[in-house]
Design an enzyme around this catalytic site. Structure first.
Site, PDB file in Angstrom:
ATOM      1  N   ASP A 286      11.559   1.130  57.195  1.00  0.00           N
ATOM      2  CA  ASP A 286      12.145   2.418  57.532  1.00  0.00           C
ATOM      3  C   ASP A 286      12.830   2.260  58.894  1.00  0.00           C
ATOM      4  O   ASP A 286      12.704   1.232  59.565  1.00  0.00           O
ATOM      5  CB  ASP A 286      11.099   3.535  57.535  1.00  0.00           C
ATOM      6  CG  ASP A 286      11.760   4.894  57.300  1.00  0.00           C
ATOM      7  OD1 ASP A 286      12.987   5.012  57.525  1.00  0.00           O
ATOM      8  OD2 ASP A 286      11.073   5.840  56.893  1.00  0.00           O
TER       9      ASP A 286
HETATM   10  C1  BGC Z   1      13.610   8.152  56.963  1.00  0.00           C
HETATM   11  C2  BGC Z   1      14.016   7.413  55.722  1.00  0.00           C
HETATM   12  C3  BGC Z   1      15.504   7.204  55.711  1.00  0.00           C
HETATM   13  C4  BGC Z   1      15.886   6.457  56.962  1.00  0.00           C
HETATM   14  C5  BGC Z   1      17.370   6.147  57.034  1.00  0.00           C
HETATM   15  C6  BGC Z   1      14.170   7.537  58.217  1.00  0.00           C
HETATM   16  O1  BGC Z   1      13.973   8.335  59.327  1.00  0.00           O
HETATM   17  O2  BGC Z   1      12.202   8.197  57.026  1.00  0.00           O
HETATM   18  O3  BGC Z   1      13.597   8.110  54.578  1.00  0.00           O
HETATM   19  O4  BGC Z   1      15.903   6.544  54.560  1.00  0.00           O
HETATM   20  O5  BGC Z   1      15.542   7.241  58.084  1.00  0.00           O
HETATM   21  O6  BGC Z   1      18.127   7.255  57.225  1.00  0.00           O
END
Ligand code: BGC
Length: 734
Positions: A286
């Protein structure tokens, strides 16, 4: 009897550090192509493939706004996120084609509920209990996103959650693992289709692995603590289903799992996902979560974080730069065997190959297609179709709804009915200017709409009550749009109190006093608490946030062009103190009132406001003749059948639900679990027999040795219209 051993292969990680890596992908040509390519790659180029930077806006902290063009043209970057639009992706892909080995980039974005054409929130779509509609929505997202140069969405989020304080419940399929698994499969199928190289499909990403939906106290990013048995029986299923459906990628979660951050969790990423489930795609972290292992106090510095990530099986690092800066020295020092890096690189290159990018890196860069596909008539039709099916009718006293076709004057109250931005819901890519609001849609139906704001959404106060009441008195019907703002759910939007503001609820009561029929449209991104409205308002339709076609879809339901058929995918509590709340709780040793000695509260009810699976229709359905019959068919123990009759005046759809209770087992089991559902359509007076097959899937569970077992003994099968109102039959498995 099926027995799956979840822990088999737990020691594979040790052999990975030294020996043979992974089974061949099965595609020999791809294997040869990638092996040849990898032979020519330097260690730096390999490490570059494992890095993903943000090329645009931030969806997390510490966004580095560095121009990466030079890095790309040196072949030192594998992927970018938050870049879209053919003009942009083409520019970066051209830079990649200047690199020594011309390895194409992949572009990812959070396309969560539609791309430029907005669809209902994933939680809202889940309320449809219509897997075809859900797949259709994902297919449309993929079609539009692929036309905008994207190859990859960070969706579906399949995290189960019982805690509506957690803002991200809006992004999932709700509280039930069985249903969550079916939705995960439908979404993966919709996004990826049968062929990733088709230029209307994109890679799916199952997230957030694992347990992200169970943060302690509902606070986003918080620690997660659950037993393996709890994980296996309640949280794991949708992830496993996503892997089984062939999702190309997985995302590791921010939270820790069993005392180790998911991003550096060998059990999750390597043992369970890759070894046990045979996942062949790649795992992306993530946003910044490799670096965040330092904040978890699980790694002393970026180098140790990189070490923990790569050994655990984390293939691509999003945004933080631990791999980029440290993997080379870790390999040179002999701490990380190069074949670990190679395995990660191969997994990423394989997906690039499957997308068809080595054949044509500009395959998804076609300005003509971009113009034609985005916002097309097909997209708008799909969005309206899915939006209609996502609404849940919670109350309809005296059949106030549907509104008569000859209604002349509507008093429309509430600024949400005019807000294009709110209609999109949280985390939306939709073109806000193309959103049809409720107000617009109502006006274009030819009724006289008297709009009054009635309530200040910023200050949370009633405004000009007399004006609002006089509008109500001068109308045939009052429609009030109320609830949360769209931004109140989503990432980092956890709440300590999920009640609708008291003043907003009071306004509804004042309107009801006018004696005019009042229809409440409940707009929200999560289960909310609104006891006063529940009691006072005669009609309540939960519309969630429905996307670009919100206004049209809501009007179609209000005037009965579509008969609502949605069911709640999450339990709605009556009090904050009941959270987390779910329908598949366990009996406990003191389940019933027994002189007060029971599992309950002394100050609030333990009953929900609305149970899981609840939702009304403009017509009525009668369930009869629930029967179980033993079947002698391979893999099927019994059939449970029920007759469902439409006893009302309108044609309608009903989600017929099957719940199973294992009466006595070797571990404690829930009071009931959803194990089947079928959405059927019935004309007035028409009946249908619905039959559910009882197989291992309906009867089994993971025991404490993590084996999937089906135990002999007594079961109760329950069939009905929601998780509370059920008819039951007994069955004994001999
Ligand atoms: C989120 C993810 C997301 C990623 C990219 C993170 O803060 O938890 O679900 O895909 O950002 O945007």
């Amino acid at each position: 009897m099926k027995k799956l051993n979840l822990f088999a292969g737990i020691f594979f990680s040790l052999s990975l550090l030294s020996g043979n890596l992974r089974a061949d992908s099965g595609d020999k040509e791809m294997g040869r192509f990638i092996s040849n390519l990898m032979k020519r790659m330097t260690l730096e180029e390999k490490i570059g493939q494992l890095y993903q930077c943000s090329g645009g806006f931030a969806t997390g902290p510490n966004n580095t706004k560095i121009d990466r063009t030079e890095m790309i043209s040196k072949g030192l970057l594998g992927s970018m996120l938050n870049v879209s639009g053919v003009a942009n992706t083409r520019k970066y892909q051209e830079a990649a084609m200047k690199s020594r080995l011309q390895i194409p980039l992949i572009f990812g974005l959070d396309v969560i509920h539609g791309f430029r054409t907005g669809f209902p929130l994933p939680l809202a779509e889940a309320a449809s209990f219509d897997l075809e509609a859900i797949e259709r929505s994902a297919r449309c997202s993929a079609r539009e996103a692929a036309a905008a140069g994207l190859h990859w969405t960070f969706a579906p989020m399949v995290d189960i959650s019982w805690d509506a304080r957690w803002g991200r419940v809006m992004e999932g399929a709700g509280e039930d693992p069985f249903y969550g698994a079916k939705v995960a499969e439908a979404r993966v199928q919709g996004l990826q289709g049968d062929d990733l190289s088709d230029n209307s499909t994109i890679m799916a990403c199952i997230k957030h692995f694992a347990g992200y939906g169970a943060p302690i106290a509902g606070k986003d990013y918080n620690s997660v603590d659950m037993s393996m048995g709890h994980f296996a029986n309640f949280y794991m299923l949708p992830y496993k289903a996503g892997a089984g459906a062939g999702a190309a990628t997985f995302m590791s979660a921010f939270n820790d799992f069993n005392n180790e951050p998911s991003t550096g969790n060998t059990f999750l990423l390597r043992n369970l996902l890759k070894d046990k489930w045979g996942f062949k795609g790649f795992v992306v972290s993530d946003w910044g979560s490799v670096g965040e292992m330092i904040n978890h106090r699980y790694a002393t510095n970026e180098k140790e974080a990189a070490y923990k990530g790569i050994t655990a099986g984390l293939d691509m690092e999003m945004v933080s730069e631990c791999y980029l800066k440290n993997l080379k020295s870790l390999v040179e020092e002999g701490r990380v065997p190069e074949n670990l890096v190679d395995d990660a690189v191969r997994r990423i290159l394989e997906q690039k190959y499957k997308l068809g990018l080595f054949e044509d890196p500009f395959k998804y860069c076609n300005e003509g297609r971009e113009k034609e596909v985005i916002g097309s008539r097909q997209s708008r039709e799909d969005a309206c179709y899915v939006a209609e099916r996502s609404m849940v009718l919670l109350k309809n006293e005296n059949n106030i709804l549907p509104l008569a076709k000859d209604i002349k004057k509507v008093s429309l109250i509430g600024a949400l009915s005019k807000s294009q931005k709110d209609m999109c819901g949280a985390w939306s890519c939709a073109d806000v200017s193309k959103v049809v609001t409720l107000y617009d849609a109502m006006c274009s139906r030819g009724v006289h709409v008297d709009y009054v704001e009635g309530y200040d959404l910023e200050k949370n106060t009633i405004i000009d009550l007399n004006k609002t009441l006089s509008s109500a008195r001068n109308s045939d019907v009052v429609v009030i749009a109320m609830g949360e703002r769209a931004w109140e759910s989503g990432e980092m939007r956890s709440k300590g109190d999920i009640s609708i503001a008291a003043e907003q609820q009071k306004l509804v009561s004042e309107l009801v006093k006018t004696g005019k029929p009042v229809v409440v449209l409940l707009m929200c991104g999560r289960p909310v608490i609104f006891n006063e409205v529940r009691e006072k308002a005669p009609a309540i339709l939960c519309t969630w946030w429905l996307g670009s076609e919100a206004g049209n879809a809501i009007c179609n339901v209000l005037w009965g062009d579509y008969n609502p058929s949605g069911k709640l995918p999450m339990t709605f509590p009556q009090h904050n103190g009941q959270i987390p709340i779910n329908y598949q709780y366990k009996s406990t040793g003191r389940p019933k009132e027994n002189g007060g000695w029971s599992t309950k509260y002394i100050d609030i009810s333990r009953e929900p406001a609305y149970p899981f699976g609840y939702g009304l229709s403009y017509t009525t359905f009668e369930y009869s003749d629930v029967k179980v019959s033993v079947v002698k068919k391979d893999g099927v123990y019994a059939n449970v059948s029920v007759n469902v009759k439409n006893t009302g005046k309108y044609e309608g759809e009903e989600v017929v639900q099957l719940y199973v209770r294992d009466e006595v087992a070797s571990i404690t089991r829930p009071v009931k679990e959803l194990k089947g559902f079928e959405k059927i359509s019935l004309k007035p007076g028409e009946s249908k027999k619905v039959v559910f097959e009882i197989t291992d899937e309906q009867l089994g569970f993971y025991n404490n040795s993590m084996n999937y077992v089906v135990e002999k003994g007594d079961f109760t099968f329950m069939v009905g219209t929601n998780s509370r109102d059920l008819q039951s039959v007994k069955f004994t498995l001999n």
